[in-house]
Design a protein around this motif. Structure first.
Motif, PDB file in Angstrom:
ATOM      1  N   TYR A  29       0.673  -1.153  -0.218  1.00 59.59           N
ATOM      2  CA  TYR A  29       0.293  -0.082  -0.009  1.00 59.59           C
ATOM      3  C   TYR A  29       0.653   1.445  -0.015  1.00 59.59           C
ATOM      4  N   SER A  30       1.988   0.822   0.338  1.00 63.57           N
ATOM      5  CA  SER A  30       2.970   2.623   0.311  1.00 63.57           C
ATOM      6  C   SER A  30       3.246   2.673  -0.879  1.00 63.57           C
ATOM      7  N   SER A  31       3.898   1.836  -1.798  1.00 65.94           N
ATOM      8  CA  SER A  31       4.146   1.558  -2.777  1.00 65.94           C
ATOM      9  C   SER A  31       4.187   3.394  -3.868  1.00 65.94           C
ATOM     10  N   ARG A  32       4.888   3.844  -4.734  1.00 68.22           N
ATOM     11  CA  ARG A  32       4.286   4.895  -5.787  1.00 68.22           C
ATOM     12  C   ARG A  32       3.947   4.983  -6.389  1.00 68.22           C
ATOM     13  N   CYS A  33       5.210   3.977  -6.934  1.00 67.42           N
ATOM     14  CA  CYS A  33       5.230   3.174  -7.971  1.00 67.42           C
ATOM     15  C   CYS A  33       5.280   1.443  -8.139  1.00 67.42           C
ATOM     16  N   MET A  34       5.442   1.842 -10.061  1.00 71.09           N
ATOM     17  CA  MET A  34       4.943   0.295  -9.772  1.00 71.09           C
ATOM     18  C   MET A  34       5.753   0.622 -11.537  1.00 71.09           C
ATOM     19  N   ALA A  49       9.673   1.193 -18.377  1.00 72.24           N
ATOM     20  CA  ALA A  49       7.862   1.655 -17.725  1.00 72.24           C
ATOM     21  C   ALA A  49       7.403   2.060 -16.237  1.00 72.24           C
ATOM     22  N   SER A  50       6.966   2.585 -16.274  1.00 74.55           N
ATOM     23  CA  SER A  50       6.574   2.564 -14.703  1.00 74.55           C
ATOM     24  C   SER A  50       5.118   3.237 -15.009  1.00 74.55           C
ATOM     25  N   ILE A  51       4.639   2.954 -14.099  1.00 77.16           N
ATOM     26  CA  ILE A  51       3.347   3.376 -13.425  1.00 77.16           C
ATOM     27  C   ILE A  51       3.213   4.407 -12.309  1.00 77.16           C
ATOM     28  N   ASP A  52       2.588   5.526 -11.944  1.00 76.52           N
ATOM     29  CA  ASP A  52       2.318   6.203  -9.931  1.00 76.52           C
ATOM     30  C   ASP A  52       1.160   5.766  -9.667  1.00 76.52           C
ATOM     31  N   TYR A  93      13.247  -9.259 -18.065  1.00 72.48           N
ATOM     32  CA  TYR A  93      12.114  -8.551 -17.602  1.00 72.48           C
ATOM     33  C   TYR A  93      12.110  -8.671 -16.094  1.00 72.48           C
ATOM     34  N   TYR A  94      11.708  -8.090 -15.308  1.00 71.35           N
ATOM     35  CA  TYR A  94      11.912  -7.476 -13.668  1.00 71.35           C
ATOM     36  C   TYR A  94      11.218  -6.375 -13.149  1.00 71.35           C
ATOM     37  N   CYS A  95      10.235  -6.759 -12.928  1.00 72.70           N
ATOM     38  CA  CYS A  95       8.657  -6.223 -11.954  1.00 72.70           C
ATOM     39  C   CYS A  95       9.002  -5.213 -10.935  1.00 72.70           C
ATOM     40  N   ALA A  96       9.333  -4.416 -11.174  1.00 76.51           N
ATOM     41  CA  ALA A  96       9.820  -3.477  -8.987  1.00 76.51           C
ATOM     42  C   ALA A  96       8.747  -1.901  -8.783  1.00 76.51           C
ATOM     43  N   THR A  97       8.919  -2.044  -7.272  1.00 79.75           N
ATOM     44  CA  THR A  97       8.168  -1.215  -6.660  1.00 79.75           C
ATOM     45  C   THR A  97       8.870  -0.013  -6.044  1.00 79.75           C
ATOM     46  N   SER A  98       8.850   1.202  -5.810  1.00 82.77           N
ATOM     47  CA  SER A  98       9.203   1.809  -5.424  1.00 82.77           C
ATOM     48  C   SER A  98       8.698   2.628  -4.463  1.00 82.77           C
ATOM     49  N   LEU A  99       9.166   3.348  -3.456  1.00 88.19           N
ATOM     50  CA  LEU A  99       8.543   4.255  -2.132  1.00 88.19           C
ATOM     51  C   LEU A  99       8.866   6.148  -2.471  1.00 88.19           C
ATOM     52  N   ASN A 100       9.769   5.607  -3.310  1.00 86.48           N
ATOM     53  CA  ASN A 100      10.500   7.162  -3.264  1.00 86.48           C
ATOM     54  C   ASN A 100       9.427   8.509  -4.173  1.00 86.48           C
ATOM     55  N   PRO A 101       8.994   9.188  -3.721  1.00 85.66           N
ATOM     56  CA  PRO A 101       7.677  10.630  -3.767  1.00 85.66           C
ATOM     57  C   PRO A 101       8.520  11.162  -5.594  1.00 85.66           C
ATOM     58  N   LEU A 102       9.878  10.960  -5.751  1.00 83.34           N
ATOM     59  CA  LEU A 102       9.813  11.318  -7.155  1.00 83.34           C
ATOM     60  C   LEU A 102       9.923  10.218  -8.146  1.00 83.34           C
ATOM     61  N   PHE A 111      15.384   4.429  -7.928  1.00 79.00           N
ATOM     62  CA  PHE A 111      14.327   4.988  -7.123  1.00 79.00           C
ATOM     63  C   PHE A 111      13.541   3.631  -6.432  1.00 79.00           C
ATOM     64  N   PHE A 112      13.695   2.370  -7.232  1.00 78.18           N
ATOM     65  CA  PHE A 112      12.872   1.322  -7.056  1.00 78.18           C
ATOM     66  C   PHE A 112      13.696   0.381  -6.417  1.00 78.18           C
ATOM     67  N   GLY A 113      13.454  -0.871  -4.939  1.00 75.30           N
ATOM     68  CA  GLY A 113      13.929  -1.017  -4.375  1.00 75.30           C
ATOM     69  C   GLY A 113      13.346  -2.801  -4.118  1.00 75.30           C
ATOM     70  N   HIS A 114      12.355  -2.921  -4.427  1.00 77.67           N
ATOM     71  CA  HIS A 114      11.489  -4.068  -4.615  1.00 77.67           C
ATOM     72  C   HIS A 114      12.290  -4.612  -5.496  1.00 77.67           C
ATOM     73  N   TRP A 115      12.575  -6.198  -6.701  1.00 73.73           N
ATOM     74  CA  TRP A 115      12.232  -6.856  -7.016  1.00 73.73           C
ATOM     75  C   TRP A 115      11.579  -7.683  -7.725  1.00 73.73           C
ATOM     76  N   GLY A 116      11.404  -8.753  -9.064  1.00 73.30           N
ATOM     77  CA  GLY A 116      11.883  -9.763  -8.673  1.00 73.30           C
ATOM     78  C   GLY A 116      12.016 -10.524  -9.051  1.00 73.30           C
TER      79      GLY A 116
END
Length: 125
Positions: A29-34, A49-52, A93-102, A111-116
């Motif tokens: 729930y705290s992810s800012r982007c994927m 590509a990313s989506i916020d 190809y890797y999926c990742a999430t980010s908590l960074n507001p930017l 910017f991305f901290g969790h990775w598949g």
């Protein structure tokens, strides 16, 4: 802890299509982007590509007009529709999430901290 599991990779001929999926488990729930990233043999990992959290998307120039990123309604599933695939798209190809507001302003990897674990895409000519 967030766990990301990618699927949908495979081998296709040039001009073909694939749809990648990424399922996110855990506290997302705290992810800012994927985002989607890829790494070809002998090359550095690069943003695709990313989506916020507001649904705004960002694409690498190399795939604009061919790939589309989207999320499921619950926003814990990420997709990448890849059309008109080219041999140059061959990569893990890797999926990742980010908590960074930017994170919505750049496809920078840091910017991305969790990775598949990744899913392989191979495009033959």
């Amino acid at each position: 802890q967030v766990q990301l599991v990618e699927s949908g990779g495979g081998s296709v001929q040039s001009g073909g299509s694939l749809r990648l999926s990424c399922a996110a488990f855990g506290y997302t729930y705290s992810s800012r982007c994927m985002g989607w990233f890829r790494q070809a043999p002998g090359k550095e990992r690069e943003g695709v590509a990313s989506i916020d959290e507001n649904g705004r998307t960002m694409y690498a120039d190399s795939i604009k007009g061919r790939f589309t990123i989207s999320q499921g309604n619950a926003k814990n599933t990420l997709y990448l529709q890849m059309n008109s695939l080219e041999p140059g798209d061959t990569a893990m190809y890797y999926c990742a999430t980010s908590l960074n507001p930017l994170c919505g302003e750049s496809l920078a990897i840091w910017f991305f901290g969790h990775w598949g674990q990744g899913t392989q895409v191979t495009v033959s000519s």
